[in-house]
Design a protein around this motif. Structure first.
Motif, PDB file in Angstrom:
ATOM      1  N   ARG A  65      46.185   2.579 -14.463  1.00 48.67           N
ATOM      2  CA  ARG A  65      46.727   2.905 -13.151  1.00 48.67           C
ATOM      3  C   ARG A  65      45.855   3.999 -12.563  1.00 48.67           C
ATOM      4  O   ARG A  65      45.345   3.873 -11.475  1.00 48.67           O
ATOM      5  N   VAL A  66      45.671   5.072 -13.324  1.00 50.28           N
ATOM      6  CA  VAL A  66      44.832   6.185 -12.878  1.00 50.28           C
ATOM      7  C   VAL A  66      43.649   6.369 -13.823  1.00 50.28           C
ATOM      8  O   VAL A  66      42.526   6.516 -13.395  1.00 50.28           O
ATOM      9  N   GLY A  67      43.915   6.341 -15.123  1.00 51.09           N
ATOM     10  CA  GLY A  67      42.871   6.573 -16.116  1.00 51.09           C
ATOM     11  C   GLY A  67      42.930   5.527 -17.212  1.00 51.09           C
ATOM     12  O   GLY A  67      43.853   4.716 -17.254  1.00 51.09           O
ATOM     13  N   PRO A  68      41.963   5.563 -18.134  1.00 50.94           N
ATOM     14  CA  PRO A  68      41.882   4.534 -19.173  1.00 50.94           C
ATOM     15  C   PRO A  68      43.109   4.498 -20.072  1.00 50.94           C
ATOM     16  O   PRO A  68      43.523   5.521 -20.611  1.00 50.94           O
ATOM     17  N   GLY A  69      43.682   3.309 -20.200  1.00 46.36           N
ATOM     18  CA  GLY A  69      44.788   3.092 -21.112  1.00 46.36           C
ATOM     19  C   GLY A  69      46.053   3.868 -20.796  1.00 46.36           C
ATOM     20  O   GLY A  69      46.875   4.089 -21.678  1.00 46.36           O
ATOM     21  N   ILE A  94      16.451  -7.499 -20.517  1.00 47.82           N
ATOM     22  CA  ILE A  94      16.513  -7.690 -21.972  1.00 47.82           C
ATOM     23  C   ILE A  94      16.032  -9.088 -22.333  1.00 47.82           C
ATOM     24  O   ILE A  94      15.340  -9.280 -23.324  1.00 47.82           O
ATOM     25  N   GLY A  95      16.401 -10.072 -21.520  1.00 52.12           N
ATOM     26  CA  GLY A  95      15.863 -11.419 -21.679  1.00 52.12           C
ATOM     27  C   GLY A  95      16.234 -12.136 -22.964  1.00 52.12           C
ATOM     28  O   GLY A  95      15.422 -12.882 -23.505  1.00 52.12           O
ATOM     29  N   SER A  96      17.420 -11.926 -23.476  1.00 53.27           N
ATOM     30  CA  SER A  96      17.851 -12.595 -24.696  1.00 53.27           C
ATOM     31  C   SER A  96      19.170 -13.311 -24.452  1.00 53.27           C
ATOM     32  O   SER A  96      20.089 -12.752 -23.859  1.00 53.27           O
ATOM     33  N   ALA A  97      19.268 -14.532 -24.965  1.00 48.23           N
ATOM     34  CA  ALA A  97      20.499 -15.310 -24.800  1.00 48.23           C
ATOM     35  C   ALA A  97      21.671 -14.690 -25.554  1.00 48.23           C
ATOM     36  O   ALA A  97      22.820 -14.972 -25.248  1.00 48.23           O
ATOM     37  N   VAL A  98      21.404 -13.832 -26.539  1.00 45.95           N
ATOM     38  CA  VAL A  98      22.497 -13.222 -27.297  1.00 45.95           C
ATOM     39  C   VAL A  98      23.021 -11.946 -26.637  1.00 45.95           C
ATOM     40  O   VAL A  98      24.048 -11.417 -27.044  1.00 45.95           O
ATOM     41  N   PHE A  99      22.317 -11.450 -25.627  1.00 48.39           N
ATOM     42  CA  PHE A  99      22.781 -10.247 -24.931  1.00 48.39           C
ATOM     43  C   PHE A  99      23.753 -10.620 -23.819  1.00 48.39           C
ATOM     44  O   PHE A  99      23.586 -11.606 -23.123  1.00 48.39           O
ATOM     45  N   GLY A 100      24.772  -9.796 -23.654  1.00 46.51           N
ATOM     46  CA  GLY A 100      25.711 -10.012 -22.568  1.00 46.51           C
ATOM     47  C   GLY A 100      26.543  -8.783 -22.283  1.00 46.51           C
ATOM     48  O   GLY A 100      26.289  -7.703 -22.813  1.00 46.51           O
ATOM     49  N   ILE A 101      27.536  -8.987 -21.468  1.00 46.86           N
ATOM     50  CA  ILE A 101      28.405  -7.903 -21.018  1.00 46.86           C
ATOM     51  C   ILE A 101      29.769  -8.031 -21.670  1.00 46.86           C
ATOM     52  O   ILE A 101      30.345  -9.111 -21.729  1.00 46.86           O
ATOM     53  N   TYR A 102      30.272  -6.908 -22.155  1.00 47.02           N
ATOM     54  CA  TYR A 102      31.643  -6.772 -22.645  1.00 47.02           C
ATOM     55  C   TYR A 102      32.404  -6.209 -21.451  1.00 47.02           C
ATOM     56  O   TYR A 102      32.272  -5.035 -21.118  1.00 47.02           O
ATOM     57  N   LEU A 103      33.115  -7.066 -20.761  1.00 45.78           N
ATOM     58  CA  LEU A 103      33.743  -6.696 -19.492  1.00 45.78           C
ATOM     59  C   LEU A 103      35.155  -6.185 -19.717  1.00 45.78           C
ATOM     60  O   LEU A 103      36.048  -6.939 -20.091  1.00 45.78           O
ATOM     61  N   ALA A 104      35.354  -4.879 -19.502  1.00 41.38           N
ATOM     62  CA  ALA A 104      36.687  -4.271 -19.559  1.00 41.38           C
ATOM     63  C   ALA A 104      37.225  -4.238 -18.135  1.00 41.38           C
ATOM     64  O   ALA A 104      36.645  -3.604 -17.253  1.00 41.38           O
ATOM     65  N   LEU A 105      38.301  -4.950 -17.900  1.00 44.49           N
ATOM     66  CA  LEU A 105      38.805  -5.098 -16.536  1.00 44.49           C
ATOM     67  C   LEU A 105      39.229  -3.771 -15.910  1.00 44.49           C
ATOM     68  O   LEU A 105      39.110  -3.599 -14.697  1.00 44.49           O
ATOM     69  N   ALA A 106      39.687  -2.821 -16.697  1.00 48.06           N
ATOM     70  CA  ALA A 106      40.025  -1.508 -16.138  1.00 48.06           C
ATOM     71  C   ALA A 106      38.773  -0.818 -15.597  1.00 48.06           C
ATOM     72  O   ALA A 106      38.837  -0.144 -14.568  1.00 48.06           O
ATOM     73  N   ASN A 107      37.633  -0.992 -16.272  1.00 50.36           N
ATOM     74  CA  ASN A 107      36.388  -0.385 -15.788  1.00 50.36           C
ATOM     75  C   ASN A 107      36.031  -0.894 -14.404  1.00 50.36           C
ATOM     76  O   ASN A 107      35.540  -0.158 -13.557  1.00 50.36           O
ATOM     77  N   VAL A 108      36.274  -2.169 -14.178  1.00 43.90           N
ATOM     78  CA  VAL A 108      36.000  -2.770 -12.866  1.00 43.90           C
ATOM     79  C   VAL A 108      36.815  -2.054 -11.790  1.00 43.90           C
ATOM     80  O   VAL A 108      36.306  -1.730 -10.717  1.00 43.90           O
ATOM     81  N   LEU A 109      38.064  -1.767 -12.090  1.00 41.40           N
ATOM     82  CA  LEU A 109      38.917  -1.071 -11.130  1.00 41.40           C
ATOM     83  C   LEU A 109      38.442   0.352 -10.887  1.00 41.40           C
ATOM     84  O   LEU A 109      38.474   0.844  -9.763  1.00 41.40           O
TER      85      LEU A 109
END
Length: 100
Positions: free
Chosen positions: A67-71, A26-41
């Motif tokens: 624990r098992v699923g989202p939220g 994408i190459g834009s300074a305004v683009f980034g990641i919205y990191l949801a910690l549950a997704n990482v798990l």
């Protein structure tokens, strides 16, 4: 978004390596990641490790529990490593939005 200074973020299940490739493509300074910690798990990785590996493209962090699923648990009752994740966010110099 660049002209207005608005951040555009992706939330999903990309691991750090793919998130970096997406940000580079994408190459834009305004683009980034919205990191949801549950997704990482759900991806089978560790919150602090993923934060440290991803670092720069993180624009916003969601302390979502699982624990098992989202939220499926209230904060602190699942597998998210809150204290370690916060310490790692400090280590990478993160100082932006957090959603609980």
């Amino acid at each position: 978004a660049e002209a207005l200074g608005i951040a555009v973020t992706y939330e999903g299940r990309y691991a750090a390596a793919m998130s970096h490739r997406l940000a580079e493509a994408i190459g834009s300074a305004v683009f980034g990641i919205y990191l949801a910690l549950a997704n990482v798990l759900w991806m089978g990785t560790d919150d602090p490790t993923e934060i440290l590996t991803m670092a720069r493209p993180i624009k916003q962090v969601h302390f979502k529990e699982t624990r098992v699923g989202p939220g499926d648990r209230h904060p602190g009752q699942g597998r998210v490593k809150y204290a370690e994740s916060m310490a790692t966010l400090r280590t990478i110099g993160y100082n932006s939005w957090m959603v609980f």
